[in-house]
Design an enzyme around this catalytic site. Sequence first.
Site, mmCIF file in Angstrom:
data_model
loop_
_atom_site.group_PDB
_atom_site.id
_atom_site.type_symbol
_atom_site.label_atom_id
_atom_site.label_comp_id
_atom_site.label_asym_id
_atom_site.label_seq_id
_atom_site.Cartn_x
_atom_site.Cartn_y
_atom_site.Cartn_z
ATOM 1 N N HIS A 49 0.826 -1.198 0.000
ATOM 2 C CA HIS A 49 0.000 0.000 0.000
ATOM 3 C C HIS A 49 0.864 1.253 0.000
ATOM 4 C CE1 HIS A 49 -2.694 -3.092 1.729
ATOM 5 N NE2 HIS A 49 -3.569 -2.504 0.953
ATOM 6 N N THR B 102 -10.122 1.430 7.474
ATOM 7 C CA THR B 102 -10.367 1.480 8.915
ATOM 8 C C THR B 102 -11.155 2.718 9.298
ATOM 9 O OG1 THR B 102 -8.252 0.360 9.231
ATOM 10 C CG2 THR B 102 -9.253 1.369 11.167
ATOM 11 N N SER B 103 -10.751 3.873 8.777
ATOM 12 C CA SER B 103 -11.419 5.112 9.182
ATOM 13 C C SER B 103 -12.890 5.097 8.779
ATOM 14 C CB SER B 103 -10.712 6.328 8.578
ATOM 15 O OG SER B 103 -10.840 6.353 7.170
ATOM 16 N N GLY C 43 -12.385 -1.704 16.793
ATOM 17 C CA GLY C 43 -11.020 -1.632 16.279
ATOM 18 C C GLY C 43 -9.974 -2.263 17.163
ATOM 19 N N ARG D 186 -1.249 -0.097 9.806
ATOM 20 C CA ARG D 186 -0.171 -0.216 8.828
ATOM 21 C C ARG D 186 1.106 0.477 9.269
ATOM 22 N NH1 ARG D 186 -3.797 1.030 3.468
ATOM 23 N NH2 ARG D 186 -5.174 -0.749 3.683
ATOM 24 N N ALA E 18 -2.473 10.460 11.818
ATOM 25 C CA ALA E 18 -3.377 11.132 10.881
ATOM 26 C C ALA E 18 -4.831 11.035 11.331
ATOM 27 C CB ALA E 18 -3.214 10.531 9.485
#
Length: 588
Positions: free
Chosen positions: A217, A444-445, A486, A543, A557
């Site tokens: 990725h 995920t977000s 999560g 990741r 982030a």
Amino acid sequence: MTRLFNDPAAFADEALEGFAAAHRRWVRPVTGGVVRAVPTPRGQVAVVVGGGSGHYPAFSGLVGQGLAHGAAVGNVFASPSAQQIRTVARAAEAGAGVLLMYGNYAGDVLHFGQAARRLTADGVPTRTLAVTDDISSATAEEAAKRRGIAGDLPVFKAAAAAAEQGADLEEVVRVAEHANARTRSFGIAFSGCTLPGAEDPLFTVDEGRMAVGLGIHGEPGIGEEAVPSADEAAELLVGKVLAELPEGVERASGGRAAVILNGLGSVKYEELFVVYRRVARLLAEAGVEIVDPEVGELVTSFDMAGVSLTLTWLDDELEALWTAPADTPAYRKGSVERPQDLPDEVPAEADGGTEAVPEATEESRVTGRLVAETLTTVRDTIDAHAEELGRIDAVAGDGDHGIGMQRGSTAAAEAAEHAVAAGAGAATVLHRASDAWADRAGGTSGALWGVILRAIGDALGDSERPTADRVARGVTDASAGVRSLGGAEVGDKTMVDVLVPFADMLAAEVAAGAALTAAWDTAAEAAAKAARDTADLLPRMGRARPHAEKSLGTPDAGAHSLALIVRAVHGVLGTRKQAPAVGGADRK
């Protein structure tokens, strides 16, 4: 770099549309992906694979007889949503259950897991398997944390071939687990990939250097070394994968292995063949018998200049499955018998966008309009900071956080506007926005923001009087829901590091008698500080985990975007002092 695109946000959808149009012999499009043009025979387990775009021929190119029955395809480097996966699986399944297969990335684990639960509740027995072949991403003792890279192919194929031979769901799962346990991969790269619309690659290495142990990725490698010759590259790759033998393989000598030398995007086939000639010699010298090797682009990362080597250690069962025939757009082996009459189309399941709007009180509809206005502001805030969010994410991740948040917030704002126009109350507006965010953002977000919006909607309701207490309770429930789904906790360097202190402070301020606007302001300050403090943390999930040291000094982030959003929401609340749930008189 990616040069041919229209709107970068539409790139994945347009690529999938073109792929399906070009490969009607093998696939038919459905909402969220593609399924086989040849319908799954009744009573056969359906193997549905998937992941983000940007990896072709994974995942859509592997759909066809002898391999996957369907593929759910997300946006660039982002998991497909649970709804997309569910729709593809429903179109592919034939009464014997579904096995969902994907690489071991947080967003995929969340969305495929949610889809499996929904499918099972629908009466479709469903299991999941995450491929974990990348030896660079975790130690052997923590193999369950490893990423899935080019080992996807042999593991997918083993499961699909078993299904094709009539195995039931539990047997197909067993075969997939067995293949996964015997698969090892390692990769190197000389430059990172550049996403559509981006000006710079996700990572760079100095001239004469290469990244070692990279992800697919755009994640940077776990280390750097001098650029080798082709033979030296082969020696590095073979040495790494032979250094760790799976359980049940006592020694390399005398073993049989499916071997894949995989190009990651811009290494040409001739270069791969030069490397493979040495790979084959080294494996032969080690006493390894190579069975039906594959050299080419099988799991890519846009234009990344790199290669990876995969070995699946075979026994009699796995060898028969590896050599079984398959016929897909991008992968063919042997010959399969195809029915003469194919359906003109495979119907896609409706996505629920036309559901009736539940009854709501006028107070709740007023709050629903405020919610829609707030989500528009959230969208605008993310648009203004998308490049910054991508840059932060690229330090140790894949750089797609800004793009994913743009897609999600835009879809949520549009869904909220449509719900308000239909007369929806606050809960329905938030629920529609939740589904849209999760569906369009993926990753995920996307899953976590879907949880956040739905939890707040549940607390507000469509008929209850909106109050500050209800808002605070919804945010507290959202915090708990995100941690439950999560698995992250404070200190893991994720959005949880901001969400927990924000929720706790908001609840405390409201309980102390503060009006919602003032309480939100105080909580937003706590969120901003918490986001800044993530710069000093090492990531323990996601990741970025394999590249923990690279992220020191840079905030997370997801944490940063959450802090930006809660501050933007305060700006809306501050201009709407007469709205329900804002004034101190409406606290209870």
